[in-house]
Design a protein around this motif. Structure first.
Motif, PDB file in Angstrom:
ATOM      1  N   GLU A  35      -1.740   0.775   0.254  1.00  5.87           N
ATOM      2  CA  GLU A  35      -2.551  -0.263  -0.590  1.00  5.87           C
ATOM      3  C   GLU A  35      -1.436  -1.239  -1.286  1.00  5.87           C
ATOM      4  O   GLU A  35      -0.268  -0.917  -1.548  1.00  5.87           O
ATOM      5  N   VAL A  36      -1.947  -2.585  -1.343  1.00  8.70           N
ATOM      6  CA  VAL A  36      -1.136  -3.663  -1.688  1.00  8.70           C
ATOM      7  C   VAL A  36      -1.489  -4.048  -3.137  1.00  8.70           C
ATOM      8  O   VAL A  36      -2.820  -4.263  -3.322  1.00  8.70           O
ATOM      9  N   LEU A  37      -0.755  -3.837  -3.949  1.00  9.97           N
ATOM     10  CA  LEU A  37      -1.238  -4.101  -5.730  1.00  9.97           C
ATOM     11  C   LEU A  37      -1.465  -5.676  -5.762  1.00  9.97           C
ATOM     12  O   LEU A  37      -0.467  -6.336  -5.599  1.00  9.97           O
ATOM     13  N   LEU A  38      -2.606  -5.867  -6.367  1.00  5.72           N
ATOM     14  CA  LEU A  38      -2.672  -7.292  -6.834  1.00  5.72           C
ATOM     15  C   LEU A  38      -2.029  -7.508  -8.205  1.00  5.72           C
ATOM     16  O   LEU A  38      -2.727  -7.960  -9.115  1.00  5.72           O
ATOM     17  N   ARG A  39      -0.945  -6.962  -8.289  1.00 13.81           N
ATOM     18  CA  ARG A  39      -0.243  -7.407  -9.142  1.00 13.81           C
ATOM     19  C   ARG A  39       0.884  -8.424  -9.486  1.00 13.81           C
ATOM     20  O   ARG A  39       1.849  -8.491 -10.230  1.00 13.81           O
ATOM     21  N   THR A  40       1.223  -9.078  -8.340  1.00 13.65           N
ATOM     22  CA  THR A  40       2.166 -10.059  -7.910  1.00 13.65           C
ATOM     23  C   THR A  40       1.616 -11.361  -7.542  1.00 13.65           C
ATOM     24  O   THR A  40       0.334 -11.322  -6.815  1.00 13.65           O
TER      25      THR A  40
ATOM     26  N   MET B 283      -0.761   7.884   0.928  1.00 10.82           N
ATOM     27  CA  MET B 283      -1.074   6.333   0.769  1.00 10.82           C
ATOM     28  C   MET B 283       0.099   5.665  -0.085  1.00 10.82           C
ATOM     29  O   MET B 283       0.071   5.814  -1.008  1.00 10.82           O
ATOM     30  N   PRO B 284       0.831   5.003   0.798  1.00  9.56           N
ATOM     31  CA  PRO B 284       2.043   4.297  -0.026  1.00  9.56           C
ATOM     32  C   PRO B 284       1.114   3.064  -1.011  1.00  9.56           C
ATOM     33  O   PRO B 284       0.139   2.622  -0.591  1.00  9.56           O
ATOM     34  N   ILE B 285       1.671   2.999  -2.262  1.00 11.44           N
ATOM     35  CA  ILE B 285       1.252   1.874  -3.052  1.00 11.44           C
ATOM     36  C   ILE B 285       2.279   0.875  -3.193  1.00 11.44           C
ATOM     37  O   ILE B 285       3.320   1.113  -3.646  1.00 11.44           O
ATOM     38  N   VAL B 286       2.218  -0.232  -2.881  1.00  6.99           N
ATOM     39  CA  VAL B 286       3.113  -1.385  -2.404  1.00  6.99           C
ATOM     40  C   VAL B 286       2.918  -2.487  -3.207  1.00  6.99           C
ATOM     41  O   VAL B 286       1.883  -3.153  -3.439  1.00  6.99           O
TER      42      VAL B 286
END
Ligand code: 3PG
Length: 214
Positions: free
Chosen positions: A44-49, A17-20
């Motif tokens: 997964e798209v990180l909610l850090r941007t 699972m890529p973490i994007v």
């Protein structure tokens, strides 16, 4: 209320699972297409941007083959943001009561983070049995899962954090390891350079690392 466990297990159907991290919105759709092209359609798209939620929305609209999780959920409000953006599932580095309650109430499949036995017990008490092992830190997580799976027969683990492709096979050899996550398939220099062919190649290579040795 129905348990979220079957849903998250169905969603995490691939061994990697890529973490994007998406810093520029125009990268979102081609990046998602590159991963899908490489055979890795769950990520997964990180909610850090600042553009992460818009990125999830765009991927949902333009890349229907993708199964997209919203990562770094920290509180109940993040669960609603993930749902509003169209995330299929959520991922959190740990678990706190308001986050757990919100995910259950709103029926967002959640992959909550754990490391210790007590954290596994707390997550299971909320009904979560598929758990992110974080931070896995290279092969440290292999030993940790070996200990935890001996105690918690029902638990399934998705290790993330500091994993390299050469570690993937050691994790997947564990009975309870569902999928291995990491950012190595979408390195920022390649995303910045729009080198989507290289990202597709990394996705394919990750699946090869995940395949059992012949
Ligand atoms: C995570 O949320 O698991 C990490 O941010 C991803 O870790 P990595 O960049 O070391 O793969």
């Amino acid at each position: 209320m129905q348990s979220p466990v079957p849903a998250i297990l169905q969603l995490l159907r691939l061994p990697v699972m890529p973490i994007v991290s998406i810093h520029e919105l125009d990268r979102a759709v081609p990046l998602a297409r590159a991963l899908v092209e490489g055979g890795v359609s769950v990520f997964e798209v990180l909610l850090r941007t600042p553009v992460a939620l818009q990125a999830i929305e765009a991927i949902r609209r333009h890349v229907p083959e993708a199964t997209v999780g919203a990562g770094t959920l920290l509180a109940a409000a993040d669960v609603q943001r993930a749902i509003d953006a169209g995330g299929h599932f959520g991922v959190s580095p740990g678990l706190v009561p308001d986050l757990a309650q919100a995910a259950l109430d709103k029926q967002l499949p959640l992959l909550p983070g754990v490391w210790t036995a007590s954290e596994v017990m707390q997550a299971m008490a909320w009904g979560f049995q598929t758990l992110k092992l974080f931070p896995a830190n290279g092969l440290d997580g292999v030993r940790q899962i070996e200990h935890l799976q001996a105690v918690f027969a029902q638990a399934r683990f998705c290790p993330t954090g500091g994993i390299r492709p050469e570690h993937v096979r050691s994790y997947l050899a564990l009975r309870s390891c569902q999928a291995v996550g990491g950012s190595w398939m979408t390195p920022q220099p390649l995303v910045a350079a729009r080198d989507y062919a290289a990202i597709t190649a990394l996705a394919r290579e990750a699946l090869q690392w995940a395949a059992p040795p012949q």
